[in-house]
Write a protein that holds these residues in place. Sequence first.
Motif, short mmCIF file in Angstrom:
data_model
loop_
_atom_site.label_atom_id
_atom_site.label_comp_id
_atom_site.label_asym_id
_atom_site.label_seq_id
_atom_site.Cartn_x
_atom_site.Cartn_y
_atom_site.Cartn_z
N ILE A 93 0.85 -1.20 0.00
CA ILE A 93 0.00 0.00 0.00
C ILE A 93 0.89 1.25 0.00
N LEU A 94 1.92 1.24 0.82
CA LEU A 94 2.80 2.42 0.89
C LEU A 94 3.53 2.62 -0.44
N ARG A 95 3.95 1.51 -1.05
CA ARG A 95 4.63 1.64 -2.36
C ARG A 95 3.67 2.21 -3.41
N ALA A 96 2.43 1.71 -3.39
CA ALA A 96 1.43 2.21 -4.36
C ALA A 96 1.15 3.68 -4.12
N ALA A 97 1.08 4.08 -2.85
CA ALA A 97 0.80 5.49 -2.52
C ALA A 97 1.91 6.38 -3.08
N ALA A 98 3.16 5.92 -2.97
CA ALA A 98 4.30 6.73 -3.41
C ALA A 98 4.32 6.91 -4.93
N ARG A 99 3.67 6.02 -5.65
CA ARG A 99 3.71 6.08 -7.12
C ARG A 99 2.65 7.02 -7.72
N ILE A 100 1.74 7.57 -6.91
CA ILE A 100 0.65 8.40 -7.46
C ILE A 100 1.17 9.82 -7.70
N PRO A 101 1.19 10.31 -8.96
CA PRO A 101 1.67 11.68 -9.18
C PRO A 101 0.63 12.70 -8.69
#
Length: 330
Positions: free
Chosen positions: A73-81
């Motif tokens: 979840i944290l990795r996915a959050a970091a990828r959102i521009p």
Amino acid sequence: MRIAFELSGEHPTLPRADVLGALEAEGVALRKVSFTPELLIVDALRPPRRALERVSLSRFVDRVLAIGAWSAILRAAARIPLAGETFRVRAHGPFSPAEKRDLERQVGGAMDPRGRVDLGDPIRDFRLLRHGGAFLLGEALLEVERSDMEARKVARRPFSMPISLHPKLARALVNLSRCPHDGAILDPFCGTGGIAIEAARLGMTVFASDLQEKMVKGTASVLKHYGLKGTTFVADVGEVHRHLRKVKAIATDPPYGRAASTRGEPPEDLYRRAFSAFKALLPIGGYAAVVLPSEEAIRIGEERLRLEEAHTMRVHQSLTRTFCAFVKVR
Ligand SMILES: C[S@@+](CC[C@H](N)C(=O)[O-])C[C@H]1O[C@@H](n2cnc3c(N)ncnc32)[C@H](O)[C@@H]1O
């Protein structure tokens, strides 16, 4: 596109049926469906917004960004521009207030630093949910207009009686009828017009009738009050086909015995006449969504139409109401 519906939990099965009915009504093709008691997740091909906006017994509709362990979840959050955009992250689920704050802070902290937190009215509204043993990160596509439906509750309408369904249940019944937004729908026991209002708000061509003139006049006045269109007329349910040719669907809440007036007719006889009329008015494949008070009433329906689904609700000790969807197969 994967979409999560945050089910309201007001009933074990009806909120899920409400979503699936709304999507089917608008012809949304589903590749995959899965659910827990709290969430329904569908993989749908470009669903039109109006299909999502029909939903009644959910709280939020979200685009799914990630499902998995906390690190995923944290990795996915970091990828959102988020360049120049405002955002907020809200956790919803079986979390303590302290846990919630901590989860929200961690996800917020992992997000693109070019974004700016706005808890009031952000451009991007992220939702963090529990999904089985894992987490789900989603972005709200819409919040279901539950406070608007609350405001349309019968007590607040210009013509009202206690017999009326709550607007959110009336809307769910319309969804169970699978009537598309541009279809014609009939409520032949319209009472105070609750079902007619919800169907008209979804854009349908509405026909509403009742045996009692005061109900028909009342329904016409509430439709007008909300700036909605509909054709209203006085008719016994057995005579409705004299006023109308075919309709795409029926959504109705017939009298359920003692409390509601049947003018002395045994309820079973009334249901028999009603279901014969429904069968005459529906095309093959057309649905009748009907609230029924007993197994006997459901059985009468099944003599004429095929029962597709049934969701029983206990109102009080001596009254249960089952939200049924029947389809005409021959
Ligand atoms: C339970 S109420 C409907 C409540 C409605 N859903 C609402 O939101 O107000 C049932 C309605 O059926 C009507 N009714 C009773 N017998 C009927 C008949 N034979 N034909 C048509 N309507 C009838 C009653 O006048 C009453 O308004």
